[in-house]
Design an enzyme around this catalytic site. Structure first.
Site, mmCIF file in Angstrom:
data_model
loop_
_atom_site.group_PDB
_atom_site.id
_atom_site.type_symbol
_atom_site.label_atom_id
_atom_site.label_comp_id
_atom_site.label_asym_id
_atom_site.label_seq_id
_atom_site.Cartn_x
_atom_site.Cartn_y
_atom_site.Cartn_z
ATOM 1 C CG HIS A 123 -10.573 33.394 19.578
ATOM 2 N ND1 HIS A 123 -10.466 34.190 20.696
ATOM 3 C CD2 HIS A 123 -10.748 32.127 20.031
ATOM 4 C CE1 HIS A 123 -10.573 33.432 21.777
ATOM 5 N NE2 HIS A 123 -10.743 32.171 21.401
ATOM 6 C CB SER B 217 -15.552 28.232 30.743
ATOM 7 O OG SER B 217 -14.917 29.505 30.834
ATOM 8 C CD GLU C 216 -8.572 34.926 23.928
ATOM 9 O OE1 GLU C 216 -7.623 34.397 23.315
ATOM 10 O OE2 GLU C 216 -9.158 34.371 24.876
ATOM 11 C CE LYS D 228 -7.923 30.861 24.869
ATOM 12 N NZ LYS D 228 -8.882 31.734 25.491
ATOM 13 C CG ASN E 210 -7.215 28.706 20.958
ATOM 14 O OD1 ASN E 210 -6.035 28.853 20.651
ATOM 15 N ND2 ASN E 210 -8.067 29.722 21.078
ATOM 16 N N GLY F 224 -12.681 31.849 28.876
ATOM 17 C CA GLY F 224 -11.621 32.048 29.860
ATOM 18 C C GLY F 224 -12.113 32.575 31.194
ATOM 19 C CD GLU G 225 -14.651 29.998 21.091
ATOM 20 O OE1 GLU G 225 -14.296 28.980 21.681
ATOM 21 O OE2 GLU G 225 -13.893 30.946 20.860
HETATM 22 C C1 PEP Z 1 -11.223 29.739 23.440
HETATM 23 O O1 PEP Z 1 -10.184 30.364 23.581
HETATM 24 O O2 PEP Z 1 -11.665 29.569 22.305
HETATM 25 C C2 PEP Z 1 -11.882 29.222 24.621
HETATM 26 C C3 PEP Z 1 -13.048 28.662 24.478
HETATM 27 O O3 PEP Z 1 -11.208 29.351 25.828
HETATM 28 P P1 PEP Z 1 -11.662 28.727 27.252
HETATM 29 O O4 PEP Z 1 -12.012 27.279 27.011
HETATM 30 O O5 PEP Z 1 -10.467 28.904 28.122
HETATM 31 O O6 PEP Z 1 -12.847 29.511 27.710
#
Ligand code: PEP
Length: 242
Positions: free
Chosen positions: A88, A204, A90, A9, A7, A165, A159
């Site tokens: 998601h 992460s 976000e 983003k 992803n 992040g 998640e």
């Molecule tokens: C995500 O945006 O779905 C995500 C898991 O980001 P990160 O790996 O940066 O935590």
């Protein structure tokens, strides 16, 4: 079936898209479905790359019309997109998407032939209160119970919000425990098909922590944000998946 989803983003790989895709397509995916989710304008570049599936990071809940700035699932299909990330955190927190909207997007995406990657996950308050199982079951129920006929119509991405992040990933043991809760909710909602639903982890994930996550043997893949922008890190995560 296991998945590894990048992803991006609202970012692009520093090495450039062409070079990134050349690195990824030059790798034997083995039995892992490799998926890249770039920002909308770059979908076609990923569609053209062989051996990689393409995900949109979002879609509209409407098929067409006067909805400035929106992109419908049908348009994405026409561009050769296979998957769409929905729910998601976000989108939920920064763009105020609620379960009703996510359910409508899910319905239209599936009807149009896109495979949704449905994200669910708790914040720290929920985890500290010991309410993770109930919270995740509620998220699944509200977004998907009236929408899905079979659990295997979606890929689920667990998640936890506090891990996205932040550089603070959930431990392999914690994810394994939470996946049992998610599977038991799936079994309750879709008894005939729950076992077929792939459940990914995201939050992460890096080459440094992926071994611990893989070691428990229950995760069906990863949704990766930050580390997926670096093809070498993305492929190192892939290499750790067995
Ligand atoms: C995500 O945006 O779905 C995500 C898991 O980001 P990160 O790996 O940066 O935590």
């Amino acid at each position: 079936m296991s998945y590894l989803i990048a992803n991006w983003k609202m970012n692009l790989p520093p090495e450039g898209i062409e070079s990134y895709l050349a690195n990824v397509t030059g790798t034997d995916p083995r039995d892992v479905t490799l998926v890249v989710a770039p920002p909308y304008p770059f979908l076609n570049q990923v569609v053209q790359a062989s051996g990689i599936c393409v995900a949109a990071q979002n879609c509209s809940d409407r098929p067409s019309g006067a909805f400035t700035g929106e992109v419908s699932p049908g348009m994405l299909r026409e561009c050769g997109v296979d998957y769409v990330i929905l729910g998601h955190s976000e989108r939920r927190t920064l763009f105020h998407e609620n379960d009703g909207l996510i359910a409508r997007k899910l319905t239209l995406a599936i009807a149009t032939g896109l495979k949704p990657v449905l994200c669910i996950g708790e914040d720290l308050r929920v985890r500290d209160a010991g309410e993770v199982a109930r919270f995740l079951a509620d998220q699944l129920r509200m977004a998907a119970v009236d929408t899905l006929v079979d659990a295997d119509e979606v890929v689920i991405a667990y998640e936890p919000i506090w891990a996205i992040g932040t550089g603070r990933n959930a431990s392999g043991a914690m994810v394994a425990e939470t996946l049992v809760d998610i599977r038991s909710a799936l079994e309750r909602f879709w008894p005939a098909s729950f076992a077929a639903a792939p459940i990914l982890y995201g939050g992460s994930v890096t080459p440094d922590n992926v071994e611990d996550l893989v070691a428990h043997g229950t995760i069906d893949g990863f949704l990766v944000g930050g580390a997926s922008l670096d093809a070498r890190k993305f492929l190192a995560i892939h290499a750790a998946m067995r």
